[in-house]
Design a protein around this motif. Structure first.
Motif, PDB file in Angstrom:
ATOM      1  N   MET A 520       0.825  -1.215   0.000  1.00  0.00           N
ATOM      2  CA  MET A 520       0.000   0.000   0.000  1.00  0.00           C
ATOM      3  C   MET A 520       0.858   1.263   0.000  1.00  0.00           C
ATOM      4  N   GLY A 524      -3.035   3.339   3.602  1.00  0.00           N
ATOM      5  CA  GLY A 524      -4.195   2.532   3.197  1.00  0.00           C
ATOM      6  C   GLY A 524      -4.878   1.929   4.408  1.00  0.00           C
ATOM      7  N   THR A 559      -5.524  -2.770   0.998  1.00  0.00           N
ATOM      8  CA  THR A 559      -6.086  -2.009  -0.128  1.00  0.00           C
ATOM      9  C   THR A 559      -4.977  -1.622  -1.102  1.00  0.00           C
TER      10      THR A 559
END
Length: 907
Positions: A520, A524, A559
């Motif tokens: 990330m 994130g 994410t």
């Protein structure tokens, strides 16, 4: 009326002859000669009539009848002649009194086939008469009597009744036959046995007038038979919930054996009923049965299919006709059941044949697909085998490398740590040593990851709740990931326990979290989920090496940028990394993979490019209670004065560890291999701890050395060390129970903690498990089977809680709320006190003052001071005393007691 000199005409009438007698004196009307002309006229008419007649005249209704009437009451003749009506017919007077009164009131009456209960031949019997009552008037025109013309019609009435009954029976037989025929037609047309038997039972209830009926199926269970309720009529099935099968008694046996019909007007009086021990009579709660009728239903081959049973709560309710109808119904039912069975068998055979033909057709249609699938399965199996062989080869390679590499690292690390003492005042040298130790630590971590991937690391699995473990790591994870990473942790309710090494679970989670952070780019959301999961056979077939069953799943989702399929396939391979050079070793996921496999679990990556990644770690479920995880990390990194025997074949490692232990205050003996160590042990030297490398040359292996050492020195503690354990003390990837291991390379602090931890544990075992006296009768060590503690604490709640914890830990506890009470308890204790736990700030006599008096009276007492201060009170006065900072945990309290027990002075 003509008169013949006051006399009746001559004739052969018996009654006329009696009336001609001058002595007849009719009640209330006197002798015949004095009768009024109206009475004489009617009497003469009655006497001469051939139809049964009588006249009742006068105030007492004198009864005068003719010869034809004598047959009606022969037993009362001739005494009845001239007597009052009520006296003659006293037995039926209540019935006829209203009729007589109505006639005397002038009403003529006619009755046809009136039932008259008449006394005849010593008993009352029913008779029937057709008669008329006519009022008679005297010469003055007043009603003075009654004329009755009668005819007994008993025979005719009974004949008509018999005819009516015969007609009713004929109609009933016709209706029964029609019902049997209709039921037979319905049964014959029905192919479902359940519906068929229900029709039969319903028809049986209608035919017999039973209150309820049932069909029981005869089942041969190999132990005398059992009977299953198939159909029920007339009552709700709930009445048979407690009685689904009739008891195999003598009253049921004829039906289920096919002997014949059983009919009883009162089953409670039947000698076959209720005489079967341990049963007696009708079961409690059963439907009331008096009338009973049972008919067997027999197949064509003579086997009894079952039985039709009917009951009524009143006795004598089943007739011969009902029995005959049921026999016919049972026969029709048997034929229909046979036919249904044959048809069903034919249908099954046809269905099976069709299914076989369909399967053959499908087999032919999918043969190529199946062949391709078989080839694919074989390729997958071969790939899995190749992967397993590759993993095994890498494991052996990493294991061998790790052993020598860790020994080298241990020599380097030990010497650097020893060197650091010599350059305390040289800042530049200290910095260089620190850098070198950091490199040693990275090398150690690399070796550990290689062992993890090769499934060669020694695991110490415990029964743990992963949800609790993950929650406890929350602060550490947030610090490691940074403020730009949002961390969300979700733990499912009702989480199962798992069997895994808690330290390795933490390590795996940390690796996954750091990988996610890098994916990330430091910003994130990271989601950690813990829940229950079940991997079924279908999943197991598509994932070789994964056993179907129940697991606890730890899922880490980020994410980040995600991974394409080709990257996912290589993600677990060692040294594979998508990070820039120098940003990672490519062993993080490899370690997680190896740990999962070694723990009997599974790991799976779900990812798509640009859509984040989820890694799921499955660990097997445990049905045991959660273990209490004890750790030695909180043990102070202090030394001691015990004697330690070091068995190590690597000269460099041996030299550094001996120097470190000596520097910690221990007296150290050394041996270059297991055989040399055994020689030292057998020399009679006092040894508290055997510190031995696991892998050493020579015929005598370390586990055997430890066993022989304990035989010769029962109180000796054993601590293993190794950079690679092979299978000598690790089996199935797990460290053998009860063993202590310090993995190479280790720091001086780790060595100090582990040695202290092992020695304290051994001291506690010696206290709770005393060594038997040897042959010479002299004790090897002065120990007690169970420690007795005196807890002195003025705060009631702290004292109660601490005492309960100590008792749960297995200690005997005496409580005192002050130093003064503690002195009294010490003097009065018969068994003696081993250790005192005293609060420093006691009211009145302080904790140290109390301890000084106690030590003066009992010099060998162990002392623990519980206080919020950081230093022991007057430490120089209380040798071997232990500080227990408040607030303290259960583990800290237990550890303090064990250290105090070991360090207390010998009197």
């Amino acid at each position: 009326m003509a008169r013949f000199g006051g006399r009746w005409p001559e004739g052969d009438s018996e009654i006329g002859n009696l009336l001609r007698r001058k002595g007849l004196d009719a009640a209330g009307v006197g002798p015949v000669e004095t009768w009024p002309s109206s009475l004489r006229h009617i009497a003469e008419m009655v006497v001469n009539s051939r139809q049964p007649k009588f006249v009742a005249w006068g105030p007492e209704l004198a009864f005068i009848y003719n010869d034809a009437y004598i047959a009606i009451f022969p037993e009362r003749h001739p005494a009845a002649l001239g007597k009052p009506f009520q006296q003659v017919w006293s037995d039926i007077w209540p019935q006829f009194e209203p009729i007589v009164k109505a006639t005397l009131n002038g009403q003529s009456q006619l009755y046809k086939e009136l039932r008259v209960p008449m006394w005849r031949e010593g008993q009352t019997e029913d008779t029937w008469f057709t008669f008329s009552y006519t009022p008679l008037r005297d010469d003055d025109g007043k009603v003075a009597g009654i004329l009755c013309a009668t005819m007994e019609v008993t025979d005719q009435v009974l004949a008509k009744r018999r005819e009516r009954i015969a007609l009713d029976e004929a109609r009933e037989k016709s209706a029964t036959l029609a019902l049997v025929n209709r039921a037979g037609s319905a049964i014959t047309a029905e192919l479902n046995v359940d519906r068929l038997t229900q029709i039969a039972v319903d028809a049986g209830v209608a035919l017999t007038g039973a209150e309820f009926g049932a069909f029981f199926y005869n089942v041969d269970d190999g132990e005398g038979g059992s009977y299953m309720l198939y159909a029920l009529s007339g009552v709700d099935r709930k009445h048979f919930d407690r009685f689904p099968m009739p008891r195999n008694t003598k009253v049921f046996e004829p039906t289920f054996s096919g002997e014949g019909v059983v009919r009883s007007d009162d089953i409670l009086l039947d000698r076959r009923y209720g005489q079967n021990a341990p049963y007696s009579g009708m079961p409690s709660g059963h439907l009331p049965v008096r009338s009973y009728l049972a008919v067997p239903v027999k197949s064509r081959d003579g086997n009894v299919i079952g039985g039709l049973f009917f009951g009524h709560s009143q006795p004598a309710r089943f007739s011969d006709a009902a029995e005959a109808s049921l026999v016919s119904l049972a026969g029709q039912s048997a034929v229909a059941i046979d036919n249904a069975r044959l048809i069903r068998a034919a249908e099954i055979e046809i269905a099976q044949r069709r299914e076989a033909e369909d399967q053959l057709r499908k087999l032919n249609e999918t043969l190529e697909i199946r062949v391709a699938a078989e080839i694919l399965d074989r390729q997958q199996a071969e790939a899995a085998l190749q992967q397993a062989q590759k993993m095994e080869s890498i494991g052996k390679l990493t294991g061998g490398v790790a052993h020598d590499f860790n020994n080298l690292l241990q020599v380097i690390s030990g010497n650097l740590q020893l060197l650091s003492k010599d350059v305390v005042n040289n800042g530049r040298a200290k910095e260089r040593i620190s850098n070198a130790l950091s490199a040693v630590e990275r090398g150690s971590r690399l070796a550990s990851q290689l062992l993890a991937f090769g499934r060669r690391q020694p695991l110490e699995p415990k029964v743990i709740n992963i949800g609790r473990l993950v929650s406890a790591m929350d602060d550490m994870l947030r610090r490691a990931l940074g403020e730009e990473i949002e961390v969300e942790t979700m733990v499912s309710g009702g989480l199962w326990n798992s069997f895994a090494d808690p330290a390795q679970v933490e390590n795996a989670l940390l690796n996954l979290a750091i990988n996610s952070r890098d994916a990330m780019d430091g910003a994130g959301k990271l989601t950690i989920e813990v829940g229950n999961a079940f991997l079924d056979d279908s999943y197991s077939r598509t994932h070789p090496g994964v056993a179907a069953g129940q697991y606890v799943v730890l899922a880490v989702t980020d994410t980040g940028s995600g991974m394409p399929p080709e990257i996912v396939e290589q993600a677990f391979e060692p040294f594979f990394s998508t990070k820039p050079e120098g940003k990672g070793t490519g062993l993080g996921l490899s370690m997680v993979y190896g740990f999962a496999k070694q723990s009997g679990g599974h790991v799976k990556i779900y990812s798509e490019a640009g859509d984040g990644t989820t890694v799921k770690l499955y660990l097997p479920r445990s049905f045991q209670s959660e273990d209490r995880i004890a750790t030695g990390d909180n043990v102070p990194a202090t030394g001691g004065t015990e004697t330690i025997l070091v068995a190590e074949d690597d000269e460099g490692v041996r030299a550094t560890v001996v120097e470190m232990l000596t520097d910690l205050g221990y007296y150290v003996l050394k041996a270059k291999d297991a055989q040399s160590a055994l020689t030292v042990i057998e020399s009679g030297a006092h040894i508290d701890l055997l510190f031995t490398d696991v892998v050493m040359p020579g015929p005598l292996k370390s586990p055997e050395l430890a066993r022989m050492a304990r035989e010769r020195l029962p109180n000796i503690a054993v601590l293993y060390t190794s950079g690679y354990t092979e299978n000598s003390i690790v089996h199935g990837g797990r460290l053998d129970p009860g063993l202590e291991l310090l993995s190479k390379p280790y720091t001086r602090e780790a060595l100090a903690r582990k040695v202290r931890h092992v020695l304290v544990n051994q001291a506690q075992r010696r206290l709770t498990n005393p060594v038997p006296l040897p042959a010479n009768g002299q004790p090897r060590d002065i120990v007690q089977a169970r420690l007795k503690l005196l807890l002195v604490e003025d705060d009631t709640f702290i004292r109660m809680d601490t005492a309960e914890i100590l008792r749960d830990l297995g200690y005997d506890v005496i409580e005192a709320d002050s130093g003064e009470q503690g002195i009294e308890l010490l003097r009065g204790s018969e068994a003696g006190i081993d250790i005192i736990i005293a609060d420093v700030g006691l009211p009145g006599m302080s904790g140290p003052a109390f301890a000084a008096l106690a030590r003066e009276a009992f010099p060998s007492l162990g002392l623990i001071f519980a206080t919020g201060n950081s230093n022991l009170p007057e430490a120089s006065r209380f040798s071997g005393s232990v500080l227990l900072p408040k607030p303290f945990t259960t583990a800290a309290l237990d550890r303090a007691v064990k250290v105090a027990a070991q360090q207390r002075p010998i009197a």
